[in-house]
Design an enzyme around this catalytic site. Structure first.
Site, mmCIF file in Angstrom:
data_model
loop_
_atom_site.group_PDB
_atom_site.id
_atom_site.type_symbol
_atom_site.label_atom_id
_atom_site.label_comp_id
_atom_site.label_asym_id
_atom_site.label_seq_id
_atom_site.Cartn_x
_atom_site.Cartn_y
_atom_site.Cartn_z
ATOM 1 N N THR A 112 -24.780 102.141 100.033
ATOM 2 C CA THR A 112 -25.412 101.882 98.737
ATOM 3 C C THR A 112 -26.716 102.647 98.525
ATOM 4 O O THR A 112 -27.262 102.624 97.422
ATOM 5 C CB THR A 112 -25.705 100.377 98.605
ATOM 6 O OG1 THR A 112 -26.295 99.895 99.813
ATOM 7 C CG2 THR A 112 -24.426 99.608 98.322
ATOM 8 N N GLY A 113 -27.244 103.348 99.528
ATOM 9 C CA GLY A 113 -28.548 103.993 99.372
ATOM 10 C C GLY A 113 -28.546 105.049 98.285
ATOM 11 O O GLY A 113 -29.404 105.047 97.393
ATOM 12 N N LYS A 141 -13.877 109.954 100.489
ATOM 13 C CA LYS A 141 -13.935 108.606 101.058
ATOM 14 C C LYS A 141 -13.105 107.703 100.160
ATOM 15 O O LYS A 141 -13.451 107.499 98.993
ATOM 16 C CB LYS A 141 -15.395 108.130 101.102
ATOM 17 C CG LYS A 141 -15.579 106.654 101.384
ATOM 18 C CD LYS A 141 -17.011 106.228 101.144
ATOM 19 C CE LYS A 141 -17.179 104.730 101.194
ATOM 20 N NZ LYS A 141 -18.539 104.301 100.782
ATOM 21 N N TYR A 145 -25.642 90.165 87.130
ATOM 22 C CA TYR A 145 -26.210 91.388 86.541
ATOM 23 C C TYR A 145 -25.549 92.608 87.173
ATOM 24 O O TYR A 145 -25.063 92.534 88.300
ATOM 25 C CB TYR A 145 -27.721 91.444 86.775
ATOM 26 C CG TYR A 145 -28.473 90.289 86.186
ATOM 27 C CD1 TYR A 145 -28.835 89.206 86.981
ATOM 28 C CD2 TYR A 145 -28.785 90.262 84.832
ATOM 29 C CE1 TYR A 145 -29.521 88.124 86.446
ATOM 30 C CE2 TYR A 145 -29.470 89.185 84.284
ATOM 31 C CZ TYR A 145 -29.831 88.120 85.098
ATOM 32 O OH TYR A 145 -30.498 87.048 84.556
ATOM 33 N N VAL A 163 -49.073 115.857 101.167
ATOM 34 C CA VAL A 163 -49.981 115.151 100.253
ATOM 35 C C VAL A 163 -50.933 114.344 101.133
ATOM 36 O O VAL A 163 -50.497 113.515 101.928
ATOM 37 C CB VAL A 163 -49.201 114.237 99.290
ATOM 38 C CG1 VAL A 163 -50.139 113.265 98.599
ATOM 39 C CG2 VAL A 163 -48.435 115.076 98.271
HETATM 40 C C1 LIG Z 1 -29.475 104.593 109.300
HETATM 41 C C2 LIG Z 1 -29.260 104.890 107.847
HETATM 42 C C3 LIG Z 1 -27.989 105.195 107.376
HETATM 43 C C4 LIG Z 1 -27.791 105.468 106.014
HETATM 44 N N1 LIG Z 1 -26.520 105.729 105.541
HETATM 45 C C5 LIG Z 1 -26.342 105.899 104.204
HETATM 46 C C6 LIG Z 1 -25.040 106.129 103.659
HETATM 47 O O1 LIG Z 1 -24.040 106.235 104.370
HETATM 48 N N2 LIG Z 1 -24.925 106.238 102.304
HETATM 49 C C7 LIG Z 1 -26.000 106.165 101.476
HETATM 50 O O2 LIG Z 1 -25.826 106.252 100.272
HETATM 51 N N3 LIG Z 1 -27.264 105.990 101.967
HETATM 52 C C8 LIG Z 1 -27.432 105.856 103.292
HETATM 53 N N4 LIG Z 1 -28.699 105.675 103.785
HETATM 54 C C9 LIG Z 1 -29.828 105.763 102.854
HETATM 55 C C10 LIG Z 1 -30.147 107.250 102.642
HETATM 56 O O3 LIG Z 1 -30.398 107.865 103.878
HETATM 57 C C11 LIG Z 1 -31.380 107.382 101.772
HETATM 58 O O4 LIG Z 1 -31.203 106.651 100.593
HETATM 59 C C12 LIG Z 1 -31.597 108.823 101.369
HETATM 60 O O5 LIG Z 1 -31.627 109.651 102.511
HETATM 61 C C13 LIG Z 1 -32.877 108.930 100.588
HETATM 62 O O6 LIG Z 1 -33.951 108.978 101.437
HETATM 63 P P1 LIG Z 1 -35.342 109.332 100.736
HETATM 64 O O7 LIG Z 1 -35.223 110.682 100.077
HETATM 65 O O8 LIG Z 1 -35.728 108.179 99.891
HETATM 66 O O9 LIG Z 1 -36.349 109.383 101.955
HETATM 67 P P2 LIG Z 1 -36.465 110.474 103.153
HETATM 68 O O10 LIG Z 1 -35.155 111.103 103.445
HETATM 69 O O11 LIG Z 1 -37.180 109.729 104.200
HETATM 70 O O12 LIG Z 1 -37.401 111.601 102.522
HETATM 71 C C14 LIG Z 1 -38.803 111.384 102.408
HETATM 72 C C15 LIG Z 1 -39.429 112.696 101.980
HETATM 73 O O13 LIG Z 1 -40.816 112.479 101.724
HETATM 74 C C16 LIG Z 1 -41.562 113.528 102.305
HETATM 75 N N5 LIG Z 1 -42.906 113.030 102.572
HETATM 76 C C17 LIG Z 1 -43.282 111.900 103.210
HETATM 77 N N6 LIG Z 1 -44.614 111.812 103.265
HETATM 78 C C18 LIG Z 1 -45.100 112.915 102.638
HETATM 79 C C19 LIG Z 1 -46.395 113.413 102.357
HETATM 80 N N7 LIG Z 1 -47.499 112.756 102.746
HETATM 81 N N8 LIG Z 1 -46.516 114.582 101.696
HETATM 82 C C20 LIG Z 1 -45.406 115.272 101.298
HETATM 83 N N9 LIG Z 1 -44.137 114.858 101.520
HETATM 84 C C21 LIG Z 1 -44.003 113.690 102.191
HETATM 85 C C22 LIG Z 1 -40.784 113.901 103.542
HETATM 86 O O14 LIG Z 1 -41.121 115.209 103.955
HETATM 87 C C23 LIG Z 1 -39.345 113.809 103.011
HETATM 88 O O15 LIG Z 1 -39.022 115.031 102.369
HETATM 89 C C24 LIG Z 1 -28.905 105.439 105.136
HETATM 90 C C25 LIG Z 1 -30.186 105.164 105.613
HETATM 91 C C26 LIG Z 1 -30.373 104.887 106.949
HETATM 92 C C27 LIG Z 1 -31.755 104.593 107.436
HETATM 93 N N1 LIG Z 2 -18.843 101.137 91.184
HETATM 94 C C1 LIG Z 2 -17.673 101.130 92.035
HETATM 95 C C2 LIG Z 2 -17.935 100.180 93.202
HETATM 96 C C3 LIG Z 2 -16.821 100.129 94.167
HETATM 97 C C4 LIG Z 2 -15.527 99.820 93.885
HETATM 98 N N2 LIG Z 2 -14.822 99.885 95.061
HETATM 99 C C5 LIG Z 2 -15.619 100.248 96.057
HETATM 100 C C6 LIG Z 2 -15.353 100.488 97.388
HETATM 101 C C7 LIG Z 2 -16.416 100.874 98.178
HETATM 102 CL CL1 LIG Z 2 -16.104 101.213 99.834
HETATM 103 C C8 LIG Z 2 -17.695 101.025 97.681
HETATM 104 C C9 LIG Z 2 -17.955 100.794 96.344
HETATM 105 C C10 LIG Z 2 -16.911 100.409 95.537
HETATM 106 C C11 LIG Z 2 -17.427 102.545 92.523
HETATM 107 O O1 LIG Z 2 -18.393 103.262 92.837
HETATM 108 O O2 LIG Z 2 -16.251 102.894 92.626
#
Ligand SMILES: Cc1cc2nc3c(=O)[nH]c(=O)nc-3n(C[C@H](O)[C@H](O)[C@H](O)COP(=O)(O)OP(=O)(O)OC[C@H]3O[C@@H](n4cnc5c(N)ncnc54)[C@H](O)[C@@H]3O)c2cc1C
Ligand SMILES: N[C@H](Cc1c[nH]c2cc(Cl)ccc12)C(=O)O
Length: 516
Positions: A361-362, A75, A452, A199
Site C-alpha cells: 500500500t505504500g 502482479k 470512506y 537541506v
Molecule cells: C520494508 C519495506 C517494504 C516496502 N514494500 C513496499 C511495497 O512492496 N509496495 C509499496 O507500495 N510500498 C512499499 N514500501 C513503501 C515504499 O518503500 C515507500 O512508500 C516508497 O519507497 C517511498 O519512500 P519515500 O520516497 O517516501 O522515502 P525514501 O525512499 O526514504 O526517500 C527519502 C528521500 O529524502 C531524501 N532526504 C532525506 N533527508 C534529506 C535532506 N536533509 N536533504 C535532502 N534530501 C533528503 C533522501 O535522499 C531520499 O531521496 C515498503 C517500505 C518498507 C520500509
Molecule cells: N483498488 C483496487 C484494490 C484491490 C483489489 N484487489 C486487490 C488485490 C491486491 Cl493484492 C491489492 C489491492 C487490490 C486495485 O488496485 O485493484
C-alpha cells in the site's frame, strides 16, 4: 497564483510527485526537487495496486515505455502462505467478485463450494497464477477484452473515481530505484529543476509557514508550496513544523524489516506472477519476482525477534543464492502524521504515513496523495478548506488500510508461537471489532467495510476472512431456502474458463522476455 513548488526528497515519493505535478501543470508550475546525495532512499517498495496504471496513463506512459527500464513484472494477487497453517496458501487477486441471485459467489461457496479452495472456485486468476502464466497473450491482448488500452471506459479517471466500477486484472512489481531513475529523466526532460544537495535548515516566517530551505552548496530554495518527501524522518512536516505522528503500533506491532535483492536466473526459476507473503514465527517474508532478480524481506516485530535472527531466518528461507547479498535493515515508522498538509507544507510518502507492506500500500498512498493534492490544490489565498478536504481524504485512506491489515492478523488461524497467539489478544480498533461481529453472520459488503475510500473493495475483505480461516463464517440463511443450481453453473463456468486460459496463456517469464 501558486506556481512554485519545492520538493525535498528524491525517493519514489519525490519523483512520483514531481513527474505527476509536471504532467498536470506543465510550464505553469515551476518545480524544484532537491535530494541528498548522502542520505539514501529506503531502497524497497516494489509491488503495487492495480490502480497504479492511472498514474502511468496520466503521465502518458505505456507499459512498453517504462516496464523494461524498471525490470517490471505483473502482479496478479498477493499469495498468503502459512497464515492459516503451514502448507496452506490462498490468493487475494485483482478480480471482481461474481454474484448469483443477489448474493456474492463466496456466500454460495460457504454453502456449497465445489472444493476447499474458495479462491480457485470463485476466481479465475488463482489457477492462472498457480500455473505461472501471464494475463496477456504473447500478442499483448489481455484476457478480459474490456480492458484493452483505450477501450477502458475508465481512461482519464482518478483511481478514487474508478473505485468499484471495474477491476483491472493486474498490478505491477518493479525495481523502486529504477522507477525513481526513470521518473527523474521524465521529470527533468519536462522542466523539473533537479538539485543534489542536503537541506540543512528550514526557514519559517513568524506565522510558522515555510519560506525556504537552506542547502549545503546551492543556497536557499524558495517557493510557495513545500512538499516533504524525506521519508520516515519527516524533515519539514514532523521536524520543522513539529506536526505530531499518530502511531498505529498498538495494533500493528511489526516495526522492522530486513531486505535482500537476490539476483536469480528467472528463466530457470520461472516467474510466479504475484507477491508472496509467507508467515514466519514473528512476522512474514515477502517475495517479489522481477525480471532479473527476486526482492525479498522479513517484516517482523523487534519485541519478538532480533535483527540478527531476522536476517538469519531470511537467508535460510532464500537459500544459497542469498550468500553474497548485502542485507538492508530498516526500522519502520508505523502510523501517520496527524495532518499531512500543514500551512504550506504537504508530506507525501513515508513522511506522511506508512503501514507494513502486507498489501503493497505504500506506493498506493503516494499515488492517492498526489491525486488528492491536484484535486484540492491550494488557492492563492490558501483557503483552508482545500487543506481540510485533503487531510480528511489522506487520513481516511491510511486509517482504512490500517484496519484492513489488522484484520489479517485477527483472522489468521495460526497460533504456534507467542507472536501469533498475541495477535488474538492484542487491542484492535473498536470499529473493526464491530465489523467483525457483522461479518460472522454476513460477508463484507459496501455497507459494512470501512466507510470512506481506502482503495480496497469488499471482496478483498472476503478473501482475507475466507483465506485466513481463524474466524468462523456462515452462509446467508436465505441460501438454505433457494436452490443452488445457478451457483453451481457459475462455479462450472469459472472452472471451464480457467481450463481454457491455462491451455492458451504464455508463461509469465516468456511474456516479459517478449517485452524487452
Ligand atoms: C520494508 C519495506 C517494504 C516496502 N514494500 C513496499 C511495497 O512492496 N509496495 C509499496 O507500495 N510500498 C512499499 N514500501 C513503501 C515504499 O518503500 C515507500 O512508500 C516508497 O519507497 C517511498 O519512500 P519515500 O520516497 O517516501 O522515502 P525514501 O525512499 O526514504 O526517500 C527519502 C528521500 O529524502 C531524501 N532526504 C532525506 N533527508 C534529506 C535532506 N536533509 N536533504 C535532502 N534530501 C533528503 C533522501 O535522499 C531520499 O531521496 C515498503 C517500505 C518498507 C520500509
Ligand atoms: N483498488 C483496487 C484494490 C484491490 C483489489 N484487489 C486487490 C488485490 C491486491 Cl493484492 C491489492 C489491492 C487490490 C486495485 O488496485 O485493484
Amino acid at each position: 497564483m501558486l506556481n512554485n513548488a519545492v520538493i525535498v526528497g528524491g525517493g519514489t515519493a519525490g519523483w512520483m510527485t514531481a513527474s505527476y505535478l509536471k504532467a498536470a501543470f506543465g510550464d505553469r508550475m515551476d518545480i524544484t526537487l532537491v535530494e541528498s546525495g548522502n542520505i539514501g532512499a529506503v531502497g524497497v517498495g516494489e509491488a503495487t495496486f492495480s490502480d497504479i496504471r492511472h498514474f502511468f496513463e496520466f503521465l502518458g506512459l505505456k507499459e512498453k515505455d517504462w516496464m523494461p527500464a524498471c525490470n517490471a513484472t505483473y502482479k496478479l494477487a498477493v499469495r498468503f502462505e502459512n497464515w492459516r497453517e503451514k502448507g496452506h496458501y490462498f490468493y487475494h487477486p485483482f478480480e471482481q467478485m461474481r454474484s448469483v441471485n443477489g448474493f456474492p459467489l463466496t456466500d454460495w461457496w460457504l454453502k456449497q463450494g465445489p472444493t476447499d479452495r474458495f479462491d480457485k472456485d470463485c476466481f479465475v486468476m488463482a489457477s492462472v497464477i498457480d500455473a505461472g502464466l501471464s494475463p496477456r497473450h504473447l500478442d499483448g491482448t489481455l484476457i478480459d477484452q474490456p480492458f484493452d488500452e483505450g477501450a477502458d471506459e475508465m481512461q482519464g479517471l482518478t483511481m478514487s473515481e474508478h473505485q468499484g466500477k471495474t477491476q483491472f486484472p493486474y498490478a505491477y512489481q518493479f525495481e523502486a530505484a529504477l522507477l525513481a531513475k526513470y521518473l527523474t529523466t521524465y521529470s527533468v526532460e519536462r522542466g523539473v529543476k533537479h538539485i543534489v544537495d542536503d537541506v540543512r535548515e528550514v526557514s519559517l516566517d513568524d506565522r510558522g509557514w515555510i519560506t525556504g530551505v537552506r542547502t549545503g552548496e546551492h543556497g536557499d530554495l524558495t517557493g510557495d508550496l513545500f512538499i516533504d518527501c524525506t521519508g520516515f524522518r519527516g524533515l519539514l512536516l514532523n521536524q520543522a513544523l513539529e506536526e505530531p505522528f499518530v502511531s498505529y503500533q498498538d495494533t500493528l506491532p511489526n516495526d522492522s524489516a530486513v531486505a535482500l535483492q537476490v539476483p536469480m536466473d528467472m528463466e530457470r526459476r520461472g516467474i510466479l506472477p504475484c507477491t508472496t507473503a509467507t508467515a514466519q514465527d514473528a512476522g512474514w517474508i515477502w517475495t517479489i519476482p522481477l525480471t532479473g532478480r527476486v526482492g525479498t524481506g522479513y517484516v517482523y516485530a523487534k519485541d519478538y525477534l532480533s535483527p540478527e535472527e531476522a536476517e538469519r531466518t531470511l537467508r535460510e528461507f532464500v537459500g544459497p543464492s542469498a550468500a553474497d547479498v548485502e542485507a538492508n535493515h530498516i526500522r519502520m515508522r508505523i502510523g501517520r502524521s496527524r495532518n499531512s498538509w500543514v500551512k504550506n507544507c504537504v508530506a507525501i510518502g513515508l513522511s506522511s504515513g506508512f503501514v507494513e507492506p502486507l498489501e503493497s500500500t505504500g506506493i498506493f498512498f503516494i499515488h492517492h496523495a498526489i491525486e488528492q493534492l491536484v484535486k484540492n490544490f491550494p488557492s492563492a489565498d490558501w483557503n483552508s478548506m482545500h487543506r481540510d478536504l485533503y487531510n480528511s481524504a489522506v487520513s481516511h485512506v491510511m486509517d482504512g488500510v490500517r484496519e484492513f491489515l489488522v484484520l489479517h492478523y485477527v483472522a489468521a488461524k495460526r497460533n504456534d508461537t507467542q507472536y501469533w497467539r498475541d495477535t488474538k489478544t492484542r487491542k484492535i480498533p473498536d470499529s473493526l471489532a464491530e465489523r467483525i461481529e457483522k461479518w460472522k453472520v454476513q460477508l463484507p459488503d459496501s455497507e459494512t467495510v470501512y466507510p470512506y475510500y481506502h482503495g480496497l473493495p469488499p471482496y478483498s475483505y472476503m478473501c482475507v476472512l475466507l483465506g485466513m480461516g481463524g474466524i468462523d463464517l456462515k452462509p446467508s440463511p436465505a441460501l438454505a431456502l433457494t436452490d443452488g443450481v445457478a451457483a453451481q453453473l457459475e462455479f462450472e463456468q469459472i472452472r471451464k474458463k480457467t481450463q481454457r486460459l491455462t491451455e492458451v496463456l504464455p508463461k509469465a517469464y516468456d511474456y516479459f522476455t517478449r517485452l524487452r
